[in-house]
Design a protein around this motif. Structure first.
Motif, PDB file in Angstrom:
ATOM      1  N   ASP A 612       0.839  -1.214   0.000  1.00 12.19           N
ATOM      2  CA  ASP A 612       0.000   0.000   0.000  1.00 12.19           C
ATOM      3  C   ASP A 612       0.866   1.253   0.000  1.00 12.19           C
ATOM      4  O   ASP A 612       0.661   2.173  -0.805  1.00 12.19           O
ATOM      5  N   VAL A 613       1.804   1.313   0.901  1.00  9.45           N
ATOM      6  CA  VAL A 613       2.573   2.553   1.050  1.00  9.45           C
ATOM      7  C   VAL A 613       3.490   2.785  -0.142  1.00  9.45           C
ATOM      8  O   VAL A 613       3.778   3.935  -0.498  1.00  9.45           O
ATOM      9  N   LYS A 614       3.966   1.694  -0.787  1.00 10.79           N
ATOM     10  CA  LYS A 614       4.821   1.892  -1.952  1.00 10.79           C
ATOM     11  C   LYS A 614       4.069   2.528  -3.120  1.00 10.79           C
ATOM     12  O   LYS A 614       4.676   3.171  -3.971  1.00 10.79           O
ATOM     13  N   GLN A 615       2.756   2.354  -3.153  1.00  9.93           N
ATOM     14  CA  GLN A 615       1.972   2.905  -4.264  1.00  9.93           C
ATOM     15  C   GLN A 615       1.823   4.420  -4.190  1.00  9.93           C
ATOM     16  O   GLN A 615       1.849   5.095  -5.215  1.00  9.93           O
ATOM     17  N   ILE A 616       1.685   4.935  -2.984  1.00  6.66           N
ATOM     18  CA  ILE A 616       1.335   6.369  -2.894  1.00  6.66           C
ATOM     19  C   ILE A 616       2.214   7.175  -1.950  1.00  6.66           C
ATOM     20  O   ILE A 616       2.096   8.415  -1.917  1.00  6.66           O
ATOM     21  N   HIS A 680       5.059  10.922   6.582  1.00 11.60           N
ATOM     22  CA  HIS A 680       4.383  10.430   5.376  1.00 11.60           C
ATOM     23  C   HIS A 680       5.401   9.820   4.418  1.00 11.60           C
ATOM     24  O   HIS A 680       5.579  10.277   3.274  1.00 11.60           O
ATOM     25  N   THR A 681       6.093   8.793   4.902  1.00 11.70           N
ATOM     26  CA  THR A 681       7.047   8.070   4.083  1.00 11.70           C
ATOM     27  C   THR A 681       6.779   6.570   4.226  1.00 11.70           C
ATOM     28  O   THR A 681       6.147   6.120   5.191  1.00 11.70           O
ATOM     29  N   GLN A 682       7.299   5.798   3.274  1.00  9.01           N
ATOM     30  CA  GLN A 682       7.080   4.354   3.293  1.00  9.01           C
ATOM     31  C   GLN A 682       7.709   3.721   4.540  1.00  9.01           C
ATOM     32  O   GLN A 682       7.067   2.929   5.253  1.00  9.01           O
TER      33      GLN A 682
END
Length: 780
Positions: A612-616, A680-682
C-alpha cells in the motif's frame, strides 16, 4: 438801484433753477415735499423765501461764516451757469436734427395726396365690380349650397339604409372593429328617427349587433383565442354599452389560467443548453423555445396594458398576477438548480426571466418587478452555488468509493495510486471548472446579475469554505471514524456495508496532504484573480474564505488518517495474534517442529502494508536509529529477575545462566526511543506498524503461561521474524529491542524456560527461510 438790480437777478436765478429742475426731472416727491422755511436747508425747496433765509443767515452766522457762505454760493452759481450752457448746446444740436428730419418729411410727402386719391378711386371701382358679381351669382351660390347639404343628408340616409348590409359583411369577415365603429356612428340618428323613418334599418342593425355581441362574448371566453384578441373583444363590448360588471372577474380568471402556459418548465430549462449551430460562431443557445416564450409574454404584457385601460380597478389583481408569474419562474429555477445545471444554461434562463420582467415592467411599473425579481434571483443563485459545491463533493466521494473494492477485484496494478491520482484530478480540476463556470456570472452584463456581483463573489468564497469543511467531515466518514448521518447513508453505503479498506484510509491521508500543500494554495490564487471584490456579507463577519484555517485542518486530517491507517493494520494483526494465543493450551504445548503459520500471516499483513505505502507514499531517507547515551535500561523493558518460584522450578543450570546473561545484557544496553513521530514516508509507516504489532505481541505473551515447548515455539517464531523484518524496518535497534522484549516476556511466563539449542534453532529457521523465499521471491 442796487435793490432793483437784485430783484431781476433773483427772478432769473429762480427761472433757471426751474428750467434745470424740469429738464432733469427730479423726484416729484422731493420737490413737493414740505420743508421748514425757517431753516438754512430750505434754499433748495420750491417754497424758498429769500428774505427770511437772509435774515436767518444773518442771525445765525458771524462775518467769517457769511464770507465763507458767499464764496460757496458764488462757486455754486458758476457751476450752475456752466451746466446751463452745456444744456443749451446739447438741446440746440437736437433741435437742428429735428429740423432736418422735418424738412426731409416735407419733401417726401409732396405728391402723396394725389397718389392716395388715385388709390382710393381704384379701390372703389373694384368694390363696385365685386358687388356686381356677388349680386349676379347670389342665387346660384345659394342653390349650390342647398344641393350640397341635400347631398350630405342623402349620404347619411344612404349609410343608414346600407348599415345592415355593412354589418352583415363585417360579421362574415369578422371585422368587428369596423362594425362597432359603423353602429356607434349611426346611434344618434337611430335615437332621433329610429321609431319613425328608419325603424326597419334600426331593427335590422340591432339584430346584426346582437350577433356581433354574441360572437365577441364567445371570443372573450374562448381558450383558443389569444389574450390580445380577448382584450380587444372586451373593449368592443364596452363600446357597445354591453354590461361589463362581471367581465373583470372572468377575464382575470382567464388571464390567471394562462399563467400555466407562460411559466417556465423544467424541460425548457434543461433544453436551454448551448447547442452547436455554426462552427465559426461556436455554441449558441437554442432560441426556438425562447422566442416562442417571449412572444407569449409580450402578449401577456399587452393584455395587462389593455385590462388596465378597460378595468382601472383591476390594477391590484394584475400586480399580483405579474408577481406570481415571476415567483413561479424562480420556483422552477430553484427546482432545476437542485440538480446539476451549468452556469451557461442558468444564464440563458435568467436572461429569459429578466426579459419577461422588463416587458411587464413597461406596462405595470407599479409592481416593481425588477426589485421583486432581484430578491428571488439572489436566493436562486445562492442555492445554485451551494448545489454546485455539493455535486463537486459527491464527485470526489464517488471517486474515493471506487477504492473500496477488494484487491482481487482491482483491475489496475496499483489501485491505490490510480485512486489517489483520480481523486486529486477530481478535486483540483473540478474546483477549477467550478470557478471557471461561476466566472460567467461575473462577466455577463445582464442587469439582474450586475447588481449581484459582490454577492456572487462572497457566495463562491463561502462555498469553498463550506466545501472544504464538508470534505473534511466526509473523509472521516469514509474512513469509518464517524457514523454516517441520514443524508450520507446512501453515499457511504458502499463504505460501511463492509469493513472499510485500510487502503482507502491511506488514500484519504495523502489526499489531505495534497489539499493542504497544492489544492488550497492554487484555489486561493484563482479566487484572488477571478473573484475580487465581494464584501456584501459585511466586513464585520470576517473573510468568506480563510485558506490558513483550511490548511491547518487538512494538515491535522492527514496526520490523523495516517495514524488511523496504521491502527487499522495493527488491529488486524492484533486480531490474528489474539486468535493465535487464545486457541492452544500453552501449558501442554508440543515440541516445536517449524515456525508457526501465524508468523506467515503476520508477514503477509506487513507485505500488504508495504504494498500500500509503496503505491502512494514517497521513500524516506535511509537512516538508522541512534541510541542516546544512557547506562540505564529501557523505560519499557522488564529487567526484573525471574521470580524465585520460577527460578526454583528450573533444574537446569544452563537455563539459569542464559537468562542471567540476557538480563545482564539488558542492563547495559543503551536507551532506545521506541515510538517516534510518524512521517508520510514508506519506511516510517511500515516501521511504526511493525513496532505496534510487536508491542501487541508482547502484551499477548504476558497474558499466557507457557511450558518449555511453548516458550521454545515463541523463541523460534521470534528468531525467524528478525531476518524478514530487518529488510522492511528502518529502525533496527528498536526492532531488536522489541523482539528481545517478547522473548523475555515469554521466559518470565514460562514454567521451565529452557531455550532451543542453537543448531536446532538455526536449522528450523533456515528451513523456514527457504520456504519463505520460494513463496516470496525478491523482485528487482
Amino acid at each position: 438801484m442796487g435793490a432793483e438790480d437784485n430783484v431781476p437777478l433773483d427772478d432769473k436765478a429762480r427761472r433757471m433753477r426751474d428750467l434745470l429742475s424740469s429738464f432733469y426731472a427730479p423726484d416729484p416727491s422731493t420737490n413737493n415735499a414740505p420743508s421748514n422755511p425757517g431753516t438754512l436747508d430750505a434754499i433748495n425747496t420750491s417754497s424758498f423765501d429769500a428774505d427770511q433765509y437772509m435774515n436767518l443767515l444773518m442771525q445765525k452766522s458771524n462775518l467769517d461764516e457769511l464770507l465763507q457762505r458767499h464764496v460757496e454760493m458764488a462757486a455754486e452759481i458758476k457751476n450752475i451757469d456752466t451746466d446751463l450752457q452745456m444744456l443749451v448746446y446739447e438741446n440746440y444740436s437736437k433741435f437742428i436734427s429735428a429740423t432736418d428730419a422735418i424738412k426731409r418729411m416735407k419733401s417726401n410727402i409732396v405728391g402723396m395726396e394725389a397718389n392716395m386719391e388715385e388709390l382710393l378711386d381704384k379701390i372703389m371701382s373694384v368694390q363696385s365690380k365685386s358687388d356686381g358679381v356677388n349680386t349676379s351669382l347670389f342665387e346660384k351660390r345659394e342653390n349650390i349650397e342647398k344641393l350640397h347639404r341635400t347631398r350630405n343628408l342623402l349620404r347619411k340616409v344612404q349609410f343608414i339604409y346600407d348599415l345592415p348590409t355593412r354589418l352583415g359583411k363585417c360579421i362574415e369577415s369578422e371585422a368587428y372593429v369596423d362594425a362597432v365603429k359603423f353602429y356607434t356612428g349611426a346611434l344618434p340618428i337611430f335615437k332621433a328617427y329610429g321609431d319613425s323613418s328608419f325603424q326597419d334599418c334600426k331593427q335590422a342593425s340591432e339584430e346584426a349587433i346582437s350577433i356581433i355581441v354574441k360572437n365577441l362574448q364567445g371570443k372573450l371566453f374562448s381558450d383558443s383565442e389569444s389574450i390580445q384578441a380577448r382584450a380587444e373583444a372586451a373593449v368592443l363590448l364596452k363600446q357597445l354599452d354591453f354590461p361589463v360588471d362581471s367581465l373583470p372577474v372572468k377575464l382575470l380568471e382567464k388571464l390567471e389560467q394562462s399563467l400555466g402556459d407562460l411559466q417556465l418548465k423544467t424541460d425548457d430549462i434543461e433544453n436551454a443548453s448551448m447547442e452547436p449551430n455554426d462552427p465559426k460562431l461556436g455554441k449558441v443557445p437554442d432560441s426556438v423555445h425562447i422566442m416562442a416564450h417571449e412572444g407569449s409574454i409580450r402578449g401577456f404584457a399587452e393584455a395587462i396594458s389593455a385590462y388596465r385601460v378597460i378595468f382601472p380597478d383591476s390594477e391590484g389583481h394584475l400586480i399580483k398576477l405579474a408577481q406570481d408569474l415571476v415567483v413561479k419562474h424562480f420556483e422552477t429555477v430553484e427546482q432545476c438548480v437542485k440538480g446539476r445545471i451549468s452556469c451557461a444554461n442558468l444564464l440563458v434562463v435568467l436572461r429569459t426571466i429578466w426579459t419577461d420582467v422588463l416587458l411587464m415592467d413597461e406596462v405595470l411599473s407599479e409592481a416593481v418587478l425588477p426589485e421583486f425579481s432581484l430578491e428571488a434571483a439572489q436566493n436562486a443563485l445562492k442555492q445554485h452555488v451551494a448545489s454546485t459545491f455539493n455535486y463537486l463533493l459527491h464527485d470526489i466521494s464517488d471517486v474515493l468509493l471506487r477504492v473500496n473494492v477488494s484487491s482481487k477485484e482491482a483491475a489496475e496494478e496499483n489501485p491505490l495510486q490510480v485512486a489517489l491520482e483520480a481523486s486529486k484530478k477530481a478535486l483540483l480540476q473540478g474546483s477549477m471548472d467550478v470557478l471557471l463556470d461561476f466566472r460567467q456570472l461575473l462577466d455577463d452584463d445582464l442587469g439582474l446579475l450586475v447588481q449581484l456581483r459582490d454577492f456572487v463573489s462572497d457566495w463562491v468564497q463561502e462555498g469553498f469554505q463550506d466545501f472544504f469543511r464538508a470534505l473534511y467531515d466526509r473523509f472521516f466518514l469514509l474512513s469509518g471514524r464517524k457514523s454516517s448521518s441520514s443524508q450520507d447513508q446512501g453515499l457511504t453505503a458502499g463504505a460501511h456495508g463492509e469493513k472499510v479498506l485500510a487502503g482507502l484510509v491511506l488514500v484519504l491521508s495523502q489526499l489531505s496532504v495534497f489539499i493542504e500543500q497544492t489544492a488550497i494554495p492554487r484555489i486561493t490564487e484563482e479566487i484572488a484573480a477571478s473573484f475580487p471584490g465581494g464584501g456584501a456579507r459585511g466586513y464585520e463577519n470576517g473573510p468568506a474564505f480563510v485558506p490558513g484555517v483550511m490548511c491547518r485542518i487538512f494538515r491535522s486530517a492527514g496526520e490523523r488518517l495516517l495514524h488511523h491507517y496504521i491502527n487499522m493494520r495493527t488491529q488486524k494483526v492484533s486480531t490474528l495474534l489474539r486468535k493465535r494465543f487464545t486457541t492452544p493450551n500453552w501449558v501442554k504445548h508440543k515440541e516445536p517442529r517449524e515456525v508457526h503459520m501465524s508468523v506467515d500471516l503476520f508477514l503477509q499483513e506487513l507485505k500488504e502494508t508495504a504494498s500500500d505505502v509503496k503505491q502512494i507514499l514517497p521513500q524516506g531517507l535511509e537512516r538508522k536509529h541512534r541510541r542516546t547515551d544512557s547506562n540505564g535500561s529501557t523505560a519499557s523493558s522488564r529487567s526484573n529477575q525471574l521470580r524465585d518460584d520460577k527460578t526454583n522450578r528450573s533444574n537446569t543450570h544452563r537455563a539459569r545462566s542464559q537468562l542471567l546473561e540476557t538480563h545482564l545484557a539488558k542492563l547495559f544496553k543503551q536507551k532506545v526511543e521506541i515510538f517516534t513521530k510518524v512521517e508520510h514516508t514508506q519506511e516510517s509507516v511500515v516501521t511504526t506498524t511493525v513496532k505496534l504489532c510487536l508491542k501487541s505481541l508482547q502484551e499477548f505473551v504476558r497474558l499466557r503461561t507457557f511450558n518449555r515447548s511453548g516458550f521454545q515455539q515463541i523463541q523460534l517464531d521470534i528468531q525467524f521474524l528478525r531476518t524478514p523484518l530487518k529488510e522492511t524496518v528502518e529502525d533496527e535497534a528498536a526492532l531488536d529491542f522489541l523482539l528481545d522484549e517478547v522473548i523475555v516476556a515469554a521466559s518470565e511466563r514460562c514454567l521451565d524456560p529452557i531455550p532451543l539449542e542453537p543448531p536446532i534453532l538455526d536449522r528450523l529457521i533456515q528451513a523456514k527461510l527457504a520456504k519463505w523465499n520460494e513463496k516470496n521471491p525478491i523482485t528487482p
